[in-house]
Motif scaffolding. Sequence first.
Motif, PDB file in Angstrom:
ATOM      1  N   MET A   1      -2.862   4.877  14.267  1.00 56.41           N
ATOM      2  CA  MET A   1      -2.156   6.070  13.761  1.00 56.41           C
ATOM      3  C   MET A   1      -0.724   5.718  13.369  1.00 56.41           C
ATOM      4  O   MET A   1      -0.114   4.836  13.956  1.00 56.41           O
ATOM      5  N   GLY A   2      -0.189   6.485  12.443  1.00 54.26           N
ATOM      6  CA  GLY A   2       1.247   6.465  12.230  1.00 54.26           C
ATOM      7  C   GLY A   2       1.847   7.543  13.118  1.00 54.26           C
ATOM      8  O   GLY A   2       1.288   8.628  13.234  1.00 54.26           O
ATOM      9  N   ILE A   3       2.970   7.238  13.775  1.00 54.57           N
ATOM     10  CA  ILE A   3       3.583   8.222  14.657  1.00 54.57           C
ATOM     11  C   ILE A   3       5.033   8.457  14.246  1.00 54.57           C
ATOM     12  O   ILE A   3       5.775   7.504  13.992  1.00 54.57           O
ATOM     13  N   VAL A   4       5.406   9.726  14.132  1.00 54.75           N
ATOM     14  CA  VAL A   4       6.821  10.072  14.022  1.00 54.75           C
ATOM     15  C   VAL A   4       7.219  10.635  15.374  1.00 54.75           C
ATOM     16  O   VAL A   4       6.683  11.658  15.812  1.00 54.75           O
ATOM     17  N   LEU A   5       8.109   9.954  16.067  1.00 49.14           N
ATOM     18  CA  LEU A   5       8.533  10.373  17.410  1.00 49.14           C
ATOM     19  C   LEU A   5       9.954  10.896  17.334  1.00 49.14           C
ATOM     20  O   LEU A   5      10.871  10.163  16.975  1.00 49.14           O
ATOM     21  N   ILE A   6      10.116  12.168  17.681  1.00 53.87           N
ATOM     22  CA  ILE A   6      11.427  12.781  17.619  1.00 53.87           C
ATOM     23  C   ILE A   6      11.998  12.858  19.026  1.00 53.87           C
ATOM     24  O   ILE A   6      11.313  13.300  19.951  1.00 53.87           O
ATOM     25  N   THR A   7      13.214  12.398  19.204  1.00 57.76           N
ATOM     26  CA  THR A   7      13.804  12.391  20.542  1.00 57.76           C
ATOM     27  C   THR A   7      15.323  12.410  20.443  1.00 57.76           C
ATOM     28  O   THR A   7      15.895  12.102  19.400  1.00 57.76           O
TER      29      THR A   7
ATOM     30  N   ALA B   1       0.837  -1.195   0.000  1.00 60.80           N
ATOM     31  CA  ALA B   1       0.000   0.000   0.000  1.00 60.80           C
ATOM     32  C   ALA B   1       0.875   1.249   0.000  1.00 60.80           C
ATOM     33  O   ALA B   1       2.030   1.207   0.425  1.00 60.80           O
ATOM     34  N   ALA B   2       0.313   2.364  -0.477  1.00 65.72           N
ATOM     35  CA  ALA B   2       1.053   3.612  -0.442  1.00 65.72           C
ATOM     36  C   ALA B   2       1.319   3.965   1.010  1.00 65.72           C
ATOM     37  O   ALA B   2       0.459   3.795   1.871  1.00 65.72           O
ATOM     38  N   PRO B   3       2.538   4.444   1.320  1.00 64.12           N
ATOM     39  CA  PRO B   3       2.799   4.796   2.709  1.00 64.12           C
ATOM     40  C   PRO B   3       1.940   5.973   3.146  1.00 64.12           C
ATOM     41  O   PRO B   3       1.480   6.760   2.322  1.00 64.12           O
ATOM     42  N   LEU B   4       1.750   6.081   4.453  1.00 66.76           N
ATOM     43  CA  LEU B   4       0.997   7.199   5.003  1.00 66.76           C
ATOM     44  C   LEU B   4       1.748   8.504   4.744  1.00 66.76           C
ATOM     45  O   LEU B   4       1.174   9.499   4.304  1.00 66.76           O
ATOM     46  N   LEU B   5       3.014   8.469   5.004  1.00 66.50           N
ATOM     47  CA  LEU B   5       3.841   9.662   4.809  1.00 66.50           C
ATOM     48  C   LEU B   5       5.096   9.250   4.062  1.00 66.50           C
ATOM     49  O   LEU B   5       5.730   8.247   4.399  1.00 66.50           O
ATOM     50  N   GLN B   6       5.419  10.017   3.038  1.00 70.24           N
ATOM     51  CA  GLN B   6       6.642   9.726   2.304  1.00 70.24           C
ATOM     52  C   GLN B   6       7.407  11.024   2.075  1.00 70.24           C
ATOM     53  O   GLN B   6       6.869  11.976   1.510  1.00 70.24           O
TER      54      GLN B   6
ATOM     55  N   GLY C   1      -0.019   2.960  11.267  1.00 72.03           N
ATOM     56  CA  GLY C   1       0.149   2.061  12.407  1.00 72.03           C
ATOM     57  C   GLY C   1       1.588   1.821  12.802  1.00 72.03           C
ATOM     58  O   GLY C   1       1.868   0.974  13.648  1.00 72.03           O
ATOM     59  N   GLU C   2       2.506   2.587  12.211  1.00 75.75           N
ATOM     60  CA  GLU C   2       3.917   2.363  12.500  1.00 75.75           C
ATOM     61  C   GLU C   2       4.464   3.522  13.333  1.00 75.75           C
ATOM     62  O   GLU C   2       3.993   4.649  13.216  1.00 75.75           O
ATOM     63  N   VAL C   3       5.469   3.236  14.163  1.00 76.05           N
ATOM     64  CA  VAL C   3       6.149   4.304  14.896  1.00 76.05           C
ATOM     65  C   VAL C   3       7.562   4.440  14.361  1.00 76.05           C
ATOM     66  O   VAL C   3       8.373   3.516  14.470  1.00 76.05           O
ATOM     67  N   LEU C   4       7.817   5.590  13.763  1.00 77.83           N
ATOM     68  CA  LEU C   4       9.168   5.866  13.287  1.00 77.83           C
ATOM     69  C   LEU C   4       9.824   6.802  14.295  1.00 77.83           C
ATOM     70  O   LEU C   4       9.322   7.892  14.564  1.00 77.83           O
ATOM     71  N   GLY C   5      10.932   6.366  14.859  1.00 75.35           N
ATOM     72  CA  GLY C   5      11.674   7.237  15.769  1.00 75.35           C
ATOM     73  C   GLY C   5      12.731   7.990  14.993  1.00 75.35           C
ATOM     74  O   GLY C   5      13.442   7.395  14.193  1.00 75.35           O
TER      75      GLY C   5
END
Lengths: 333, 337
Positions: B209-215, B3-8, B36-40
């Motif tokens: 949700m898709g989450i981008v977590l910045i840390t 599937a197309a990614p949520l955010l590219q 549904g993915e968490v990208l750190g």
Amino acid sequence: MTALLALEAVEKHFPVVEGVLRPRVVGHVRAVDGVSLALNPGETLGLVGESGCGKSTVGRLALRLLAPTGGRVVLDGTDLAALAPAELRRLRQRMQIVFQDPMAALNPRMTVEEIILEPLHVQGRRDRQALRDRAAELMERVGLSPEHLRRHPHEFSGGQRQRIGIARALAPGPRLIVCDEAVSALDVSVQAQIVNLLAELQREFGLAYLFIGHDLAVVKHVSDRIAVMYLGQIVEIATKAELFARTLHPYTRALVAAIPVAHPRLRRPRARLTGDVPSAMAPPPGCRFHPRCPHAEARCSAEAPALRPVLPGHAVACHFAERFLPSPPRPNP
Amino acid sequence: MTAAPLLQVEGLTTLFRTGRGEVAAVEDVSFALAAGEVLGIVGESGSGKSVTALSVMGLLPEPPARIGAGRIRFEGRDLLAMPARERRALRGAAMGMVFQEPMTSLNPVFTVGDQIVETIRTHDRLPLSAARDRAVATLARVGIPSPARRMQDYPHQLSGGMRQRVMIAIALACAPRLLLADEPTTALDVTIQAQLLDLMRDLQTERGMGIVLITHNMGVIAEFADRVLVMYAGRVAEEAPVEALFDAPRHPYTVGLIGATPTLEGTGGALVTIPGTLPRLGDGLPGCGFAPRCLRATAACRAAPPPMVEVAPGHRVACLHWDRPTPGEARAPRVPA
């Protein structure tokens, strides 16, 4: 007792004043409420707790940057309260502090040389060439180039500024340095450099550190013994190995459980503390932790638990500390 | 992923106008995030991680900032090509954001309730009473006790942890499909941080949700991320699934970052360190930004930015010497069973 520094039932209550025209004291923030600690020469005692637990106030009381409202602070057998200002200044050669934010702690108008030598000027040292050599030696010792002595703090990065703060603390040849969140504001790669530098300096000069921090992993890394504070009081104190082998106070257990894992494979669901830390103006009766404690019983809200030795070198302020012993305590060889 | 990614994000370069001319805070950054993915995204000061998030949200003031190159697609739609009005409609609704400092992100002169209701009614034409009901329900969902009463509180009346819960409630009120969280727990105590990470994990599972977590905190990454982007000096240094990153970090900066982090499991002794200091924005090195601090660096590293190479499925590294650790540099960290 051969303790270098001893805090005996130290209290610091800050008055809370209301009203502009007719100010009156409406209460007290009990920032530090009956803390007793002893720090031995050459030892690192970690003091850990969350915002507002009073750990930084303890550091300032230890140096008498604040005067306690109760209890005694004794350095090398001398009660600091009994000293005249000039005597106190002389004694302060033996105890120094490194602050969290070096940009706020270093005077931006002074050169690095002036900053490093100021503690010596305060002591009345005036031998210019010797002082200059001392500044250069200190710069080199903390990993900075002596050629940069004429620069100002803003010309340095955060980690370099903290090295300057350490050089200044070392200048009068102290035996004790209070590190108040000294590495908390630094990026990880730089934080590791400063942690290692502090360890080297300790070995070289036989320094004792009172290492104040909120990050239990960092405090564990540097400390020989650790004291855990909650709402102005010490709830648990033990040697590092003992504290992590047998964590007895429910608050310490919660603090340990809240530290993020070191590897994704160690993820697991963990019991979390609920709620926030109560106000230090109106601490809960009995055990101050009881409203958030998963093990609290009727006795906990009625009777404040004393900090008492539960195992050799391990004191806990919990009525039910023995319940958390993993197995019957083995007799120490 | 079929599937197309949520955010590219492809080849994103964000420039800032400064006294020394235009400098790139983010350069040639590419990544994708599935629903549904968490990208750190992890990095230290000046790594470009926050600017990346703000570029995605379209929240950078222009000027001085400018997107110099690249494409950002959300659910297949090109965000940079769409009219400002359409982008505004996505922001706060389909794309939510949580910032580090809730006290500066919340408006001190409006109640918590006003601020959530405002967000809801900006995006969904709801009667006031329905918007209020949804606001109370959202506050309850993020774990705020007596939410109906808290609606009337001003931000200063809440603790730091409660304020950050309000921020999360505002971000979630319109059921976003993408959440960007920029150091959401950095200003908070560890016990509160743990509560909030648990909350975000639950909400993510519940809503997909898709989450981008910045840390900047490798522990938060180990605790929370599925996949990780390591950034240094505005570029991606390494990208990998989280276990692969901790088991076999390939970029010397990642190796150093993991080794420099004290852990409860650690044994004491000297910490691994990375020599030198962090680069400043606009140092303008022609080659690899990490080369000045890197024990592996050779002339080739200083000549041109190293290309991304895929060293394992989903594991990409921007290092010419990814398979040649140098003696004396950080060793791979201990691997728990």
